[in-house]
Design a protein around this motif. Structure first.
Motif, PDB file in Angstrom:
ATOM      1  N   GLU A  48       0.750  -0.839  -0.036  1.00 24.23           N
ATOM      2  CA  GLU A  48      -0.025  -0.188  -0.511  1.00 24.23           C
ATOM      3  C   GLU A  48       0.701   1.327  -0.530  1.00 24.23           C
ATOM      4  O   GLU A  48       0.560   2.171  -0.577  1.00 24.23           O
ATOM      5  CB  GLU A  48      -1.079  -0.202   1.282  1.00 24.23           C
ATOM      6  N   GLY A  50       3.809   1.191  -0.321  1.00 21.90           N
ATOM      7  CA  GLY A  50       4.761   1.005  -1.647  1.00 21.90           C
ATOM      8  C   GLY A  50       3.995   1.471  -3.400  1.00 21.90           C
ATOM      9  O   GLY A  50       4.736   1.767  -3.656  1.00 21.90           O
ATOM     10  N   ALA A  51       3.524   1.222  -3.356  1.00 15.57           N
ATOM     11  CA  ALA A  51       2.764   1.556  -4.769  1.00 15.57           C
ATOM     12  C   ALA A  51       3.152   3.389  -5.595  1.00 15.57           C
ATOM     13  O   ALA A  51       2.632   3.058  -6.495  1.00 15.57           O
ATOM     14  CB  ALA A  51       1.060   1.416  -4.364  1.00 15.57           C
ATOM     15  N   CYS A  52       3.456   3.814  -4.380  1.00 18.15           N
ATOM     16  CA  CYS A  52       3.177   5.146  -4.563  1.00 18.15           C
ATOM     17  C   CYS A  52       4.552   6.120  -3.903  1.00 18.15           C
ATOM     18  O   CYS A  52       4.767   6.673  -5.038  1.00 18.15           O
ATOM     19  CB  CYS A  52       2.302   6.573  -4.420  1.00 18.15           C
ATOM     20  N   LEU A  83      -8.261   5.072   1.990  1.00 16.37           N
ATOM     21  CA  LEU A  83      -7.127   3.545   2.289  1.00 16.37           C
ATOM     22  C   LEU A  83      -8.972   2.593   2.886  1.00 16.37           C
ATOM     23  O   LEU A  83      -9.351   3.245   3.850  1.00 16.37           O
ATOM     24  CB  LEU A  83      -6.624   2.698   3.076  1.00 16.37           C
ATOM     25  N   LYS A  87      -6.878  -1.520   6.325  1.00 16.87           N
ATOM     26  CA  LYS A  87      -5.493  -1.155   6.248  1.00 16.87           C
ATOM     27  C   LYS A  87      -5.418   0.015   6.752  1.00 16.87           C
ATOM     28  O   LYS A  87      -3.986  -0.053   6.852  1.00 16.87           O
ATOM     29  CB  LYS A  87      -5.940  -1.482   4.894  1.00 16.87           C
TER      30      LYS A  87
ATOM     31  N   THR B  86       5.180   8.604 -10.003  1.00 11.14           N
ATOM     32  CA  THR B  86       4.036   9.011  -8.903  1.00 11.14           C
ATOM     33  C   THR B  86       4.797  10.353  -9.035  1.00 11.14           C
ATOM     34  O   THR B  86       5.872  10.984  -9.055  1.00 11.14           O
ATOM     35  CB  THR B  86       3.761   8.077  -7.902  1.00 11.14           C
ATOM     36  N   ARG B  87       4.150  11.077  -8.259  1.00 10.98           N
ATOM     37  CA  ARG B  87       4.739  12.537  -7.083  1.00 10.98           C
ATOM     38  C   ARG B  87       6.525  12.901  -7.037  1.00 10.98           C
ATOM     39  O   ARG B  87       6.656  13.841  -6.798  1.00 10.98           O
ATOM     40  CB  ARG B  87       3.459  13.480  -6.908  1.00 10.98           C
ATOM     41  N   ALA B  88       6.170  11.084  -5.949  1.00 10.19           N
ATOM     42  CA  ALA B  88       7.185  11.230  -5.766  1.00 10.19           C
ATOM     43  C   ALA B  88       8.254   9.932  -6.058  1.00 10.19           C
ATOM     44  O   ALA B  88       9.029  10.173  -5.450  1.00 10.19           O
ATOM     45  CB  ALA B  88       6.595  10.081  -4.054  1.00 10.19           C
ATOM     46  N   LYS B  90       8.313   7.599  -8.089  1.00 14.23           N
ATOM     47  CA  LYS B  90       8.406   6.259  -8.147  1.00 14.23           C
ATOM     48  C   LYS B  90       7.651   6.039  -9.419  1.00 14.23           C
ATOM     49  O   LYS B  90       6.284   6.623  -9.909  1.00 14.23           O
ATOM     50  CB  LYS B  90       7.375   5.400  -7.103  1.00 14.23           C
ATOM     51  N   ASP B  91       8.303   4.427 -10.439  1.00 16.91           N
ATOM     52  CA  ASP B  91       7.823   4.094 -11.464  1.00 16.91           C
ATOM     53  C   ASP B  91       6.171   3.238 -11.477  1.00 16.91           C
ATOM     54  O   ASP B  91       5.949   3.095 -10.158  1.00 16.91           O
ATOM     55  CB  ASP B  91       8.601   3.220 -12.227  1.00 16.91           C
ATOM     56  N   ILE B  92       5.272   3.950 -12.322  1.00 12.29           N
ATOM     57  CA  ILE B  92       3.804   3.502 -11.831  1.00 12.29           C
ATOM     58  C   ILE B  92       4.059   2.223 -13.297  1.00 12.29           C
ATOM     59  O   ILE B  92       4.129   2.287 -14.576  1.00 12.29           O
ATOM     60  CB  ILE B  92       2.740   4.022 -12.380  1.00 12.29           C
ATOM     61  N   LYS B 112     -10.172   0.925  -5.349  1.00 13.51           N
ATOM     62  CA  LYS B 112      -9.562   2.343  -4.326  1.00 13.51           C
ATOM     63  C   LYS B 112      -9.116   3.191  -5.127  1.00 13.51           C
ATOM     64  O   LYS B 112      -8.939   3.972  -4.753  1.00 13.51           O
ATOM     65  CB  LYS B 112      -9.007   1.315  -4.204  1.00 13.51           C
ATOM     66  N   TRP B 113      -8.091   3.046  -6.912  1.00  6.68           N
ATOM     67  CA  TRP B 113      -7.821   3.485  -7.382  1.00  6.68           C
ATOM     68  C   TRP B 113      -9.032   4.631  -8.482  1.00  6.68           C
ATOM     69  O   TRP B 113      -8.542   5.921  -8.024  1.00  6.68           O
ATOM     70  CB  TRP B 113      -6.520   3.079  -8.796  1.00  6.68           C
ATOM     71  N   ARG B 116      -9.927   6.864  -5.643  1.00 10.97           N
ATOM     72  CA  ARG B 116      -8.647   8.206  -5.255  1.00 10.97           C
ATOM     73  C   ARG B 116      -8.507   8.880  -6.115  1.00 10.97           C
ATOM     74  O   ARG B 116      -8.282  10.294  -5.872  1.00 10.97           O
ATOM     75  CB  ARG B 116      -7.093   7.021  -4.798  1.00 10.97           C
TER      76      ARG B 116
END
Lengths: 167, 141
Positions: A48, A50-52, A83, A87, B86-88, B90-92, B112-113, B116
């Motif tokens: 969760e 680590g997704a972003c 979430l 979670k 991502t803004r941070a 990290k690869d998507i 969920k996605w 968001r």
């Protein structure tokens, strides 16, 4: 060169190298096992969080910070990271149990934080600021390859595994 | 006879290569069916999802969402097969099903996605029609 002068030269070189390392910000407490932080092992946290972004080690913030972060996921640094309740609970429990002040013993990364403060960003902690000051060009964080102070792995390749030895 | 194990191995590899997308497709269908039922409940004239509408949704720049993310493409790039960021930093993994076969196969994750990111990009929830169109577009890519 006799072996004695060679040994002296070698010793001096090693001494200077050690001094150089000291000047680059490596302190005595870092020498005990280097700059290593226990990596996250919980699968839900890895998936969760680590997704972003990089899966930050909970030891880098005090428990009160993690509680504040997890209570504000609907606006997580400008991002909706909401979430399900179960979670949120599971992740909060893990972060609190492994926080930098777990068991009432603050580690070196959180001990400088004022008792009334609960920083939400690791990069706002006095330890983080001290470790990067003078060593990292301020503009480096705006470099498109880095993008954010949250992107530890851009420079610390082993950051996700808890290794920050490479600075 | 000596060739048997080799042939069998090849057959297994082929089977696995064919099975993964087929199973993923099978897991994707109920999610689409759910959105179709919801879309029909909202509009009796609903006549199926459209990849073209999904592409428009993916590429459109909206004004009501967050300033940093006016479109899906802000993070996912304008190529459905491209690796996003991502803004941070990290690869998507690519959104296109051909590139990431297990996309849109876990209902909870899909919801969920959308939950968001629709708020962040469109400034509101997405409709069932939009979600179905989006997945249909990505499944075609």
């Amino acid at each position: 060169m006799t072996w004695k002068t060679f040994a002296l030269a070698a010793t001096t070189t090693i001494g200077l190298a050690a001094l150089g390392a000291g000047m680059s910000g490596v302190r005595a407490d870092d020498d005990k096992g280097g700059k290593r932080v226990r990596p996250v092992t919980d699968q839900t946290v890895i998936e969760e969080c680590g997704a972003c972004h990089m899966v930050f080690q909970p030891a880098m913030l005090p428990a009160r910070s993690w509680v504040a972060v997890m209570n504000g996921l609907a606006d997580h640094f400008g991002e909706n990271a909401a979430l399900s309740d179960d979670k949120v609970r599971a992740i909060t429990d893990y972060l609190v149990a492994n926080a930098g002040d777990a068991g009432g013993r603050p580690n070196r990364m959180v001990s400088g934080i004022a008792p009334g403060e609960a920083p939400l960003r690791i990069s706002d902690t006095p330890y983080w600021v001290r470790e990067h000051r003078g060593e990292v060009r301020p503009g480096a964080f705006e470099d498109p390859r880095v993008k954010s102070k949250a992107n530890c792995v851009a420079c610390h390749r082993g950051a996700e595994m808890g290794s920050y030895d490479d600075d | 006879m000596k060739a048997e194990p080799k042939r069998m191995g090849l057959a297994l590899v082929l089977l696995a290569a064919l099975t993964v997308p087929v199973l993923a497709g099978a897991a994707r269908q109920p999610i689409l069916d759910g959105y179709a039922a919801a879309a029909k409940a909202g509009d009796a004239a609903f006549a199926g999802f459209s990849a073209a509408r999904g592409e428009t949704l993916f590429q459109t720049k909206f004004a009501a969402g967050d300033a940093e993310t006016p479109a899906c493409t802000s993070c996912h790039t304008d190529n459905p097969g491209g690796t996003g960021r991502t803004r941070a930093g990290k690869d998507i993994a690519p959104m296109a099903v051909s590139k990431t076969p297990d996309r849109y196969t876990d209902r909870e994750k899909v919801e969920k996605w959308f939950g968001r990111n629709c708020k962040g990009v469109l400034g509101r929830e997405c409709t069932a029609l939009e979600k179905g169109d989006f997945i249909t577009f990505m499944a075609s890519k």
